[in-house]
Design a protein around this motif. Structure first.
Motif, PDB file in Angstrom:
ATOM      1  N   GLN A 141       0.909  -1.117  -0.116  1.00  0.00           N
ATOM      2  CA  GLN A 141       0.030   0.104  -0.003  1.00  0.00           C
ATOM      3  C   GLN A 141       0.906   1.388   0.002  1.00  0.00           C
ATOM      4  O   GLN A 141       0.682   2.134  -0.895  1.00  0.00           O
ATOM      5  N   THR A 142       1.859   1.255   0.935  1.00  0.00           N
ATOM      6  CA  THR A 142       2.701   2.408   0.800  1.00  0.00           C
ATOM      7  C   THR A 142       4.178   1.763   0.936  1.00  0.00           C
ATOM      8  O   THR A 142       4.293   0.406   1.563  1.00  0.00           O
ATOM      9  N   THR A 143       5.128   2.375   1.095  1.00  0.00           N
ATOM     10  CA  THR A 143       6.498   1.725   1.484  1.00  0.00           C
ATOM     11  C   THR A 143       6.766   1.441   2.785  1.00  0.00           C
ATOM     12  O   THR A 143       7.485   0.728   3.306  1.00  0.00           O
ATOM     13  N   ALA A 144       6.120   2.118   3.985  1.00  0.00           N
ATOM     14  CA  ALA A 144       6.304   2.019   5.307  1.00  0.00           C
ATOM     15  C   ALA A 144       4.990   2.065   6.106  1.00  0.00           C
ATOM     16  O   ALA A 144       4.279   2.812   5.270  1.00  0.00           O
ATOM     17  N   PRO A 145       4.887   1.250   6.937  1.00  0.00           N
ATOM     18  CA  PRO A 145       5.614   0.292   7.824  1.00  0.00           C
ATOM     19  C   PRO A 145       5.497  -1.120   6.929  1.00  0.00           C
ATOM     20  O   PRO A 145       4.862  -1.261   5.778  1.00  0.00           O
ATOM     21  N   SER A 146       6.273  -1.895   7.434  1.00  0.00           N
ATOM     22  CA  SER A 146       6.423  -3.297   6.779  1.00  0.00           C
ATOM     23  C   SER A 146       6.331  -4.360   7.659  1.00  0.00           C
ATOM     24  O   SER A 146       6.707  -4.293   8.901  1.00  0.00           O
ATOM     25  N   TRP A 147       5.524  -5.287   7.343  1.00  0.00           N
ATOM     26  CA  TRP A 147       5.413  -6.416   7.959  1.00  0.00           C
ATOM     27  C   TRP A 147       5.618  -7.889   7.549  1.00  0.00           C
ATOM     28  O   TRP A 147       5.462  -7.958   6.231  1.00  0.00           O
ATOM     29  N   TYR A 183      13.716  -8.034   0.117  1.00  0.00           N
ATOM     30  CA  TYR A 183      13.026  -6.952   0.902  1.00  0.00           C
ATOM     31  C   TYR A 183      13.800  -6.318   1.874  1.00  0.00           C
ATOM     32  O   TYR A 183      13.483  -5.605   2.699  1.00  0.00           O
ATOM     33  N   SER A 184      15.237  -6.394   1.402  1.00  0.00           N
ATOM     34  CA  SER A 184      16.106  -5.701   2.324  1.00  0.00           C
ATOM     35  C   SER A 184      15.812  -4.158   2.614  1.00  0.00           C
ATOM     36  O   SER A 184      16.179  -3.653   3.896  1.00  0.00           O
ATOM     37  N   ALA A 185      15.267  -3.482   1.751  1.00  0.00           N
ATOM     38  CA  ALA A 185      14.934  -2.023   1.948  1.00  0.00           C
ATOM     39  C   ALA A 185      13.742  -1.806   2.987  1.00  0.00           C
ATOM     40  O   ALA A 185      13.436  -0.534   3.511  1.00  0.00           O
ATOM     41  N   LEU A 186      13.083  -2.724   3.129  1.00  0.00           N
ATOM     42  CA  LEU A 186      11.901  -2.783   4.241  1.00  0.00           C
ATOM     43  C   LEU A 186      12.557  -3.046   5.666  1.00  0.00           C
ATOM     44  O   LEU A 186      11.762  -2.920   6.612  1.00  0.00           O
ATOM     45  N   LEU A 187      13.847  -3.686   5.848  1.00  0.00           N
ATOM     46  CA  LEU A 187      14.221  -3.957   7.212  1.00  0.00           C
ATOM     47  C   LEU A 187      14.610  -2.807   8.023  1.00  0.00           C
ATOM     48  O   LEU A 187      15.460  -1.554   7.484  1.00  0.00           O
TER      49      LEU A 187
END
Length: 261
Positions: free
Chosen positions: A6-12, A72-76
C-alpha cells in the motif's frame, strides 16, 4: 506467498500456524498499513520438499532470512507477526537476527519447552500425530484436529468461515505436514526461554481470553521480556486473527503506533 503493498512503510512479515498457509491472513493483510509479506512456511501451502533441505527451525529461520535480504532488504527492520507455530518461528527469528526486527508480535505462541523431559515427551507425541496423519489420511486427521479443545471456540464461527479453513487444511501435502511435525514440532524446537531477556525490541503478546493455556504462557513470557505488553482479546480462543479479525488488526496497528485510513 502473498505480498500486499500500500505504501513503502511500515512493513510486516506475517507467519501462519500449523496446517495453514499465506491464505490464513487474507482477511487481515490488506487492512494493515504499508507492505505486508506473507510467506508459506516449510511444509505448508505452496512450498515443496527439496532433497537435502530439512524442515527444522534452523532451516526455516535461514530461509526467511534469505527471503527478506534478497527481496525486501529495503524494508528492514520490520514487524514480525507469528501465530502459534508461526509465533515459535517469529521468536526464533528475533533471537537469531535481532537487527531485522523492529517489533515482534506473538499470537498464541511460545518459546519452546524448558526441559529435555518435556521436549522428549512432545517429540513422541508429535511423531504419533505424524504416523496417524499418514495412516488415517488427511481428511480424517483434519476432522480430528478440528475437534481439539484448543479450537472449540471456532465452532461458533460462520459455516462459510469454518469451511474455508477446512478447505485450506485439506489442500496441504500429508507427507510435508508429517515432516513438519517431526522436524519442527514444539518438541524439536530449541528452548528459547533463556533468549527472551535478550529480545530488546517491543513485543506484543496476543492471546484469546478462552485460550487459558496460552494466556498463562504469555504471562510467563511477559515476565521475561524487557519491553512487552500482553493483550487478551475477550470472547475468543487460540486463533485470534480468525475469530476476531477487526480487533486483531486494531491491536496490531495500535501497538505499532500506526493509524489506519
Amino acid at each position: 506467498m502473498a505480498v500486499h503493498r500500500q505504501t513503502t512503510a511500515p512493513s510486516w512479515l506475517l507467519l501462519h500456524g500449523f496446517m495453514g498457509s499465506h491464505h490464513d491472513y487474507d482477511r487481515v493483510a490488506k487492512r494493515l498499513p504499508g507492505t505486508v509479506i506473507v510467506p508459506d512456511l516449510l511444509g505448508h501451502g505452496e512450498t515443496e520438499a527439496r532433497a537435502g533441505v530439512g524442515f527444522d527451525m534452523t532451516t526455516q529461520v535461514a530461509v526467511l532470512h534469505e527471503l527478506l535480504h534478497q527481496n525486501y532488504s529495503a524494508l528492514l527492520p520490520l514487524t514480525i507477526v507469528g501465530y502459534s507455530m508461526g509465533g515459535r518461528v517469529a521468536i526464533a527469528y528475533a533471537a537469531s537476527y535481532p537487527a531485522d526486527v523492529l517489533r515482534l508480535v506473538v499470537e498464541s505462541g511460545r518459546p519452546g519447552l524448558a526441559t529435555e523431559a518435556e521436549r522428549l515427551a512432545r517429540r513422541a507425541h508429535d511423531a504419533q500425530l505424524a504416523d496417524r496423519l499418514l495412516t488415517a489420511g488427511l481428511p480424517a486427521f483434519v476432522l480430528k484436529w478440528e475437534q481439539l479443545p484448543l479450537f472449540a471456540s471456532q465452532r461458533h464461527l460462520s459455516a462459510v468461515v469454518q469451511q474455508a479453513v477446512r478447505v485450506g487444511r485439506l489442500r496441504q501435502s500429508p507427507s510435508n505436514l508429517a515432516r513438519s511435525l517431526r522436524e519442527m514440532g514444539t518438541g524439536q524446537q530449541p528452548n528459547y526461554w533463556p533468549e527472551l531477556p535478550k529480545i530488546t525490541v517491543p513485543v506484543t503478546l496476543l492471546t484469546g481470553e478462552l485460550d487459558t493455556k496460552f494466556t498463562a504462557i504469555a504471562r510467563m513470557m511477559l515476565a521475561q521480556l524487557p519491553k512487552a505488553t500482553h493483550n487478551v482479546i475477550a470472547g475468543v480462543g487460540h486463533n485470534v486473527h480468525l475469530e476476531a479479525p477487526d480487533r486483531y488488526v486494531a491491536s496490531l496497528v495500535r501497538e505499532a503506533s500506526y493509524e489506519t485510513d
